[in-house]
Design a protein around this motif. Sequence first.
Motif, PDB file in Angstrom:
ATOM      1  N   PRO A 310      21.310  70.130 -84.750  1.00  0.00           N
ATOM      2  CA  PRO A 310      22.121  68.932 -85.055  1.00  0.00           C
ATOM      3  C   PRO A 310      22.681  68.291 -83.796  1.00  0.00           C
ATOM      4  CG  PRO A 310      22.689  70.749 -86.513  1.00  0.00           C
ATOM      5  CD  PRO A 310      21.787  71.305 -85.461  1.00  0.00           C
ATOM      6  N   TYR A 311      22.989  69.120 -82.794  1.00  0.00           N
ATOM      7  CA  TYR A 311      23.555  68.560 -81.565  1.00  0.00           C
ATOM      8  C   TYR A 311      22.547  67.682 -80.837  1.00  0.00           C
ATOM      9  CZ  TYR A 311      25.762  68.070 -77.056  1.00  0.00           C
ATOM     10  OH  TYR A 311      26.306  67.537 -75.916  1.00  0.00           O
ATOM     11  N   HIS A 312      21.260  67.963 -81.005  1.00  0.00           N
ATOM     12  CA  HIS A 312      20.233  67.136 -80.370  1.00  0.00           C
ATOM     13  C   HIS A 312      20.357  65.682 -80.826  1.00  0.00           C
ATOM     14  CE1 HIS A 312      16.340  66.003 -78.738  1.00  0.00           C
ATOM     15  NE2 HIS A 312      15.998  65.538 -79.923  1.00  0.00           N
ATOM     16  N   TYR A 313      20.565  65.476 -82.114  1.00  0.00           N
ATOM     17  CA  TYR A 313      20.675  64.119 -82.653  1.00  0.00           C
ATOM     18  C   TYR A 313      22.046  63.519 -82.356  1.00  0.00           C
ATOM     19  CZ  TYR A 313      16.510  65.683 -85.058  1.00  0.00           C
ATOM     20  OH  TYR A 313      15.258  66.180 -85.326  1.00  0.00           O
ATOM     21  N   LEU A 314      23.068  64.364 -82.363  1.00  0.00           N
ATOM     22  CA  LEU A 314      24.407  63.893 -82.015  1.00  0.00           C
ATOM     23  C   LEU A 314      24.453  63.433 -80.562  1.00  0.00           C
ATOM     24  CD1 LEU A 314      27.398  63.588 -82.870  1.00  0.00           C
ATOM     25  CD2 LEU A 314      27.761  65.937 -82.062  1.00  0.00           C
ATOM     26  N   LYS A 315      23.757  64.157 -79.714  1.00  0.00           N
ATOM     27  CA  LYS A 315      23.730  63.789 -78.298  1.00  0.00           C
ATOM     28  C   LYS A 315      23.010  62.460 -78.089  1.00  0.00           C
ATOM     29  CE  LYS A 315      22.569  65.593 -73.738  1.00  0.00           C
ATOM     30  NZ  LYS A 315      22.063  66.725 -72.959  1.00  0.00           N
ATOM     31  N   ARG A 316      21.929  62.240 -78.840  1.00  0.00           N
ATOM     32  CA  ARG A 316      21.214  60.964 -78.724  1.00  0.00           C
ATOM     33  C   ARG A 316      22.095  59.806 -79.176  1.00  0.00           C
ATOM     34  NH1 ARG A 316      19.026  57.399 -76.100  1.00  0.00           N
ATOM     35  NH2 ARG A 316      17.786  55.874 -77.236  1.00  0.00           N
ATOM     36  N   LEU A 483      27.534  71.312 -76.609  1.00  0.00           N
ATOM     37  CA  LEU A 483      28.591  70.323 -76.415  1.00  0.00           C
ATOM     38  C   LEU A 483      29.575  70.792 -75.359  1.00  0.00           C
ATOM     39  CD1 LEU A 483      30.186  67.778 -77.223  1.00  0.00           C
ATOM     40  CD2 LEU A 483      31.223  69.119 -79.066  1.00  0.00           C
ATOM     41  N   LYS A 484      29.922  72.072 -75.394  1.00  0.00           N
ATOM     42  CA  LYS A 484      30.879  72.609 -74.421  1.00  0.00           C
ATOM     43  C   LYS A 484      30.383  72.406 -72.992  1.00  0.00           C
ATOM     44  CE  LYS A 484      32.241  76.943 -72.380  1.00  0.00           C
ATOM     45  NZ  LYS A 484      31.999  78.399 -72.328  1.00  0.00           N
ATOM     46  N   LEU A 485      29.125  72.755 -72.739  1.00  0.00           N
ATOM     47  CA  LEU A 485      28.584  72.634 -71.385  1.00  0.00           C
ATOM     48  C   LEU A 485      28.484  71.174 -70.964  1.00  0.00           C
ATOM     49  CD1 LEU A 485      27.522  74.121 -68.945  1.00  0.00           C
ATOM     50  CD2 LEU A 485      25.267  74.191 -70.004  1.00  0.00           C
ATOM     51  N   ASP A 486      28.085  70.295 -71.877  1.00  0.00           N
ATOM     52  CA  ASP A 486      28.012  68.873 -71.554  1.00  0.00           C
ATOM     53  C   ASP A 486      29.387  68.302 -71.221  1.00  0.00           C
ATOM     54  OD1 ASP A 486      25.316  68.784 -71.797  1.00  0.00           O
ATOM     55  OD2 ASP A 486      25.259  67.798 -73.746  1.00  0.00           O
ATOM     56  N   ALA A 487      30.413  68.753 -71.948  1.00  0.00           N
ATOM     57  CA  ALA A 487      31.777  68.290 -71.660  1.00  0.00           C
ATOM     58  C   ALA A 487      32.226  68.745 -70.280  1.00  0.00           C
ATOM     59  CB  ALA A 487      32.737  68.800 -72.733  1.00  0.00           C
TER      60      ALA A 487
END
Length: 503
Positions: A310-316, A483-487
């Motif tokens: 799900p994070y893949h689509y949230l990131k896009r 998400l944590k690492l991207d933040a």
Amino acid sequence: MPNSEEPQTVFQEILRFKEDRSAFANGRAATTTRRAGFWSHFLSHEWSSAALYLLLDVVSWLAIYRVAGWFRNDAFYATPFQFFVINLIQLGVIVAALYFVGGYDRTVEKLTLGYAAEHIFAVTAAGLVSAMLIYSAATFDQTMKPSRGVLLLSFAIFLPLSLAYRRWIRQHVVASSVSHSFLVIGGGATAARFYEAYKKSASGQQLEFVDVNEEHVGQPIAGEGSPIVQGNLASKLDNLSNRYSGIILAERASSLNAQLLERLVHAQFQETRVYTLESFYETQWRYLPLGIVDPFWPLQTGFQLARTSPYHYLKRLFDVLASATALVICSPLFILVPFVIWIEDGAPVLFRQERVGRDGRRFILFKFRTMRCRGDHPDEDIYTREGDPRVTHVGRWLRKLRLDELPQLWNALKGDISLIGPRPEWSKCAERYEQSIPFYHFRHLVKPGITGWAQVNYPYGESDKDAVEKLKYDLYYIRHYSLKLDAMIVLKTLYTMLFGKGR
């Protein structure tokens, strides 16, 4: 005749006083020693420092915010529940910001100026986000009248205080770990390479090496001056809690007998942490050594990256919204920057180059031109080095502030790249690296990005060796895609831009 008993009595009293005083001093010393021992024992646990940081953050913030409100005589919350909810929001934002910069991580060195700058930036960002949330809530609830002065004063006091007790606790953590070593099981080439990497790190604890088969016992692990490989592993495992803060397995599990593996499992769950080399590198140094990667590495369990995540689509979705917003906000720079480039060095103002994206797909990347136009020479250096004469005066500043990468927002909006990911490499470099660097193609499992874990942790690459080092961080990012690492990367990137750490 003088009374001889009186001086003797006085002398006995003096002796008794001295004995009592000595016993009191010894008692105080013993109590101090016990307290110091308890403190050291408490800080030796991996969770202890994080729990202490969190406790002090909560208590400090609640006390500061309450006292600041009382001092300014501001009663801007109608009910205690409002006060509780607002403090909960503020603490949530503070804890999240500090968590992303490693404020609760035991392995992050908090005595450096680099961490101090990131801490200041994180708390400042938390203050801005808190103010935005509080004043947004106040627009819907007219009974709540938050004070800008109280909020500003609270963060102004909390910032240096939270940094001060982190430095103080970190000093005690380092002091408590000096008497403990890491026990490294292994005496071969793999253990020797680990020792060389450990020497270059900021880790202060000693290493003790022990060979399972006693083949290398009595020999230095990596030449003269390095630790001597010891034997008798069984006796060391019987004294884990008193001497070692962790066990590092520098041998393949297949080379260990069943009894030893059972003993290590027991140690992991009952006594002390047991690391594989991979988990030690990832936990302590946040990168992945190429020596332990094999062709089946992406098939291992534990990967958070998946096509159906799900994070893949949230990131896009975030890439589209953030890049579109940034293009609108930065639109004046798309007029100013090309103008100053044209004034100094003429046209063209944009730099176009073929790069390699996810799954090896080729695309054209856009940047503001920072180097002089010299044409495409086969023998020209493919790396931009410190003080490179090809970089213009304007280009030097654009690189420092990362403004040369603004046109990449268009690539992110189109979907060629993401805002966060491994650096999109020039196709010519990618072809060269894939032939010379093992497992380089794993970088193409994710979309490249404008900024990434390697970009914020390793200097600008100037050689093939630097490409290898940056790949270690890229592999860590692929493994811990979240998400944590991207933040964390976003905060570190903003810090780099604001303090001109780019090149």
